[in-house]
Motif scaffolding. Structure first.
Motif, PDB file in Angstrom:
ATOM      1  N   GLN A 151       0.823  -1.209   0.000  1.00 55.46           N
ATOM      2  CA  GLN A 151       0.000   0.000   0.000  1.00 55.46           C
ATOM      3  C   GLN A 151       0.857   1.258   0.000  1.00 55.46           C
ATOM      4  OE1 GLN A 151      -2.297  -0.827   3.500  1.00 55.46           O
ATOM      5  NE2 GLN A 151      -3.883  -1.947   2.390  1.00 55.46           N
ATOM      6  N   LYS A 152       1.896   1.246   0.807  1.00 47.94           N
ATOM      7  CA  LYS A 152       2.770   2.416   0.894  1.00 47.94           C
ATOM      8  C   LYS A 152       3.457   2.682  -0.442  1.00 47.94           C
ATOM      9  CE  LYS A 152       6.461   4.350   3.757  1.00 47.94           C
ATOM     10  NZ  LYS A 152       7.361   4.092   4.922  1.00 47.94           N
ATOM     11  N   LYS A 153       3.930   1.612  -1.066  1.00 49.02           N
ATOM     12  CA  LYS A 153       4.621   1.734  -2.349  1.00 49.02           C
ATOM     13  C   LYS A 153       3.693   2.305  -3.421  1.00 49.02           C
ATOM     14  CE  LYS A 153       6.458  -1.188  -6.057  1.00 49.02           C
ATOM     15  NZ  LYS A 153       6.684  -2.598  -6.480  1.00 49.02           N
ATOM     16  N   HIS A 154       2.498   1.760  -3.531  1.00 47.81           N
ATOM     17  CA  HIS A 154       1.595   2.178  -4.597  1.00 47.81           C
ATOM     18  C   HIS A 154       0.958   3.537  -4.324  1.00 47.81           C
ATOM     19  CE1 HIS A 154       1.619  -1.298  -7.334  1.00 47.81           C
ATOM     20  NE2 HIS A 154       2.037  -1.944  -6.259  1.00 47.81           N
ATOM     21  N   MET A 155       0.793   3.869  -3.055  1.00 46.03           N
ATOM     22  CA  MET A 155       0.291   5.200  -2.727  1.00 46.03           C
ATOM     23  C   MET A 155       1.313   6.258  -3.131  1.00 46.03           C
ATOM     24  SD  MET A 155      -1.199   6.563   0.926  1.00 46.03           S
ATOM     25  CE  MET A 155      -2.390   5.229   0.940  1.00 46.03           C
ATOM     26  N   LYS A 156       2.575   5.950  -2.895  1.00 50.97           N
ATOM     27  CA  LYS A 156       3.638   6.880  -3.270  1.00 50.97           C
ATOM     28  C   LYS A 156       3.680   7.061  -4.785  1.00 50.97           C
ATOM     29  CE  LYS A 156       8.591   7.693  -2.743  1.00 50.97           C
ATOM     30  NZ  LYS A 156       9.879   7.137  -2.206  1.00 50.97           N
ATOM     31  N   GLU A 157       3.509   5.961  -5.534  1.00 50.15           N
ATOM     32  CA  GLU A 157       3.512   6.043  -6.994  1.00 50.15           C
ATOM     33  C   GLU A 157       2.355   6.896  -7.497  1.00 50.15           C
ATOM     34  OE1 GLU A 157       3.398   2.035  -8.341  1.00 50.15           O
ATOM     35  OE2 GLU A 157       5.518   1.622  -7.879  1.00 50.15           O
ATOM     36  N   HIS A 158       1.171   6.737  -6.879  1.00 47.52           N
ATOM     37  CA  HIS A 158       0.003   7.532  -7.289  1.00 47.52           C
ATOM     38  C   HIS A 158       0.226   9.016  -7.005  1.00 47.52           C
ATOM     39  CE1 HIS A 158      -2.135   4.032  -8.391  1.00 47.52           C
ATOM     40  NE2 HIS A 158      -2.418   3.605  -7.167  1.00 47.52           N
ATOM     41  N   GLN A 159       0.861   9.316  -5.847  1.00 46.41           N
ATOM     42  CA  GLN A 159       1.117  10.714  -5.502  1.00 46.41           C
ATOM     43  C   GLN A 159       2.094  11.353  -6.472  1.00 46.41           C
ATOM     44  OE1 GLN A 159       2.386  10.264  -1.435  1.00 46.41           O
ATOM     45  NE2 GLN A 159       0.327  10.544  -0.609  1.00 46.41           N
ATOM     46  N   GLU A 160       3.091  10.564  -6.906  1.00 44.12           N
ATOM     47  CA  GLU A 160       4.099  11.099  -7.831  1.00 44.12           C
ATOM     48  C   GLU A 160       3.508  11.360  -9.213  1.00 44.12           C
ATOM     49  OE1 GLU A 160       7.105   8.146  -7.614  1.00 44.12           O
ATOM     50  OE2 GLU A 160       8.022   8.960  -5.785  1.00 44.12           O
ATOM     51  N   LYS A 161       2.475  10.590  -9.567  1.00 42.78           N
ATOM     52  CA  LYS A 161       1.821  10.797 -10.864  1.00 42.78           C
ATOM     53  C   LYS A 161       0.920  12.028 -10.826  1.00 42.78           C
ATOM     54  CE  LYS A 161       1.806   5.913 -12.224  1.00 42.78           C
ATOM     55  NZ  LYS A 161       0.965   4.718 -12.504  1.00 42.78           N
TER      56      LYS A 161
END
Length: 516
Positions: free
Chosen positions: A506-516
């Motif tokens: 969850q942490k990894k994919h949340m970070k990816e979504h924020q960067e997009k």
């Protein structure tokens, strides 16, 4: 008239209550402040916002009560635990206040647990190894923000900051200190093993004082602003959890306080420090002769709010339009579902988990869903899951303090008759709902009166706490819960190995979504 003020510096707001000397509420004030969550694991507050709130609510009750010079006999404080503020050489905050809910020290807590050092420190300090504790927070800062850490003159908490601003001293009472993970609860001193781990000495921590100690000579500017004279004593007080026990008259052996607000806790008072061999329970000071053993839960009212907002959005809007409580509507919906929610189980770990599993990576889940289950089942299951979790904490407390004789229930949930009955049914105990208003403030008031000699014993609180009603267990319901509780407990153990994996995903994919 003579008066006392009990003030509570909470996580989301500061509250102040003006009492007469019989514990009657004369005036009340409350002011909230912002919680900063710039990243998923962050939970910080601005110390200036909190200090301003303290000043404002103290001034409000003084004005509302029309308190005249000489009538205020003392001010006594309660405060949330586990906060951390770094102060620079000019006595200014270098950081916001890092609250108990901040989870960024999770990695270092896990390392402490795994290498065995954490258990050694716990057995001396009574503070479970968890990201909430200042011990873990400071270890995180030491490793990841060394420049900031090394420049800090003092490591303090919210209440110490407030007293510093009002009196110019860095002093921390035993109760707040006992929740830092750095205080030896048996020797009543800062614990050398913890300080060696952090590579600091006592000079960088506040001076230790007793909860019943007091100080006079408030800063003249604030004294004039508040209408409080220089000779009025300010009692250091204790933490909000232990004072809540006092404020609901849960200070006799076997009398358990169960509190559910945003988070929650189960606590019982003992006459000397006690620790759990498995490191699952806290032991915090009320006074040096009374100690509170228990376990905190992250997920109480915050879970109910999630259910309301995410599963009952249209009902929430309708309730607001009708100017009725959306929570009342939800409990009415849940009341139509039988005890046990027809086999739907919920683990309420939406914000990590403190007691009883102390796993910052824990995540929530519904288990047992079928096509027959409805949203109504889900809301009742969520409420039951919160109480199941509290029951697990109670089982641990029984191991060190014995079986409870009675339960005092407090907090926002105590307004719900459904929740009170659930508590009685699942715990198979009578549940008493005290009438006391703002239990931590009343606890601070009573501790202050005791400290200043206006009462001879803390048990005088019994004359200040009324009883609204008592709920008795329903035999039909607790038979159902007896069947489901073992399943719920076993399931929590089965899921535990995967909590970290899903949390990291969850942490990894949340970070990816924020960067997009």
């Amino acid at each position: 008239m003579d008066y006392m003020i009990g003030a509570d510096i909470g996580t989301t707001s500061t509250k102040s209550v003006l009492y007469d000397m019989n514990g009657k509420v004369i005036a009340y004030a409350n002011k909230g402040y912002q919680l900063y969550q710039d990243t998923p694991d962050m939970a910080e507050e601005d110390p200036e916002d909190i200090f301003d709130a303290v000043v404002e609510v103290l001034g409000q009750v003084m004005r509302k009560g029309n308190v005249k010079p000489g009538e205020l006999k003392g001010v006594s404080f309660s405060s949330a635990m586990h906060s951390l503020i770094l102060m620079d050489e000019n006595d200014k905050p270098m950081t916001r206040a890092i609250t108990w809910a901040d989870n960024r020290a999770a990695k270092y807590s896990e390392e402490l647990k795994e290498n065995g050092l954490g258990q050694e420190i716990y057995l001396k300090t009574g503070t479970p190894i968890h990201p909430m504790a200042p011990l873990s927070k400071m270890l995180w800062l030491k490793n990841e923000k060394p420049d900031l850490y090394n420049k800090a003159k003092k490591f303090i908490d919210l209440k110490t900051y407030v007293f510093f601003r009002l009196f110019g001293v860095y002093q921390m009472e035993y109760s707040i200190a006992s929740a830092t993970g750095m205080f030896n609860i048996f020797d009543l001193k800062w614990e050398k093993q913890a300080l060696d781990l952090l590579e600091i000495d006592e000079s960088r921590l506040p001076k230790l004082v007793e909860p019943t100690d007091s100080i006079k000579g408030i800063n003249a500017n604030y004294g004039e602003l508040l209408g409080i004279q220089q000779d009025v004593p300010f009692v250091f007080g204790a933490s909000d959890g232990v004072l809540s026990n006092l404020g609901v008259n849960a200070i006799d052996p076997g009398v358990v306080a169960v509190t559910i607000g945003t988070s929650g806790a189960v606590r019982v008072v003992v006459d000397k420090p006690v620790v759990d061999p498995n490191g699952r329970l806290f032991c915090y000071a009320l006074t040096k002769d009374k100690w509170v053993v228990g376990g905190p839960v992250n997920n109480g009212g915050i879970v109910f709010r999630w259910v309301r907002d995410q599963l009952f959005g249209p009902e929430k809007i309708t309730a607001e339009q009708m100017q009725v409580s959306s929570y009342d509507i939800l409990t009415q919906i849940a009341e139509k579902i039988p005890a046990g929610s027809d086999g739907l189980l919920f683990h309420p770990y939406l914000g990590g988990k403190r007691a009883p599993i102390w796993n910052a990576y824990a995540r929530g889940s519904f288990f047992g869903l079928t096509r027959q289950h409805t949203r109504a089942h889900m809301v009742r299951s969520a409420l039951e899951g919160i109480v199941y979790n509290l029951y697990m904490v109670m089982l641990m407390i029984e191991g060190v303090a014995g079986k409870p004789k009675s339960i005092q229930a407090t907090g926002g949930f105590a307004r719900s008759s459904l929740w009170r009955q659930m508590l009685a049914d699942i715990f198979e105990q009578d549940v008493t709902i005290p009438e006391s208003f703002e239990s931590s403030c009343l606890g601070a008031d009573v501790l202050g009166m005791y400290s200043l000699g206006y009462i001879d014993d803390l048990s005088e609180v019994k004359n200040m706490v009324g009883v609204t009603n008592v709920h008795h267990p329903d035999e039909n319901n607790f038979e159902v819960y007896r069947e489901l509780l073992p399943i719920w407990i076993r399931l929590s153990k089965v899921l535990a190995p995967e909590y970290k994996s899903i949390a990291e995903f969850q942490k990894k994919h949340m970070k990816e979504h924020q960067e997009k």
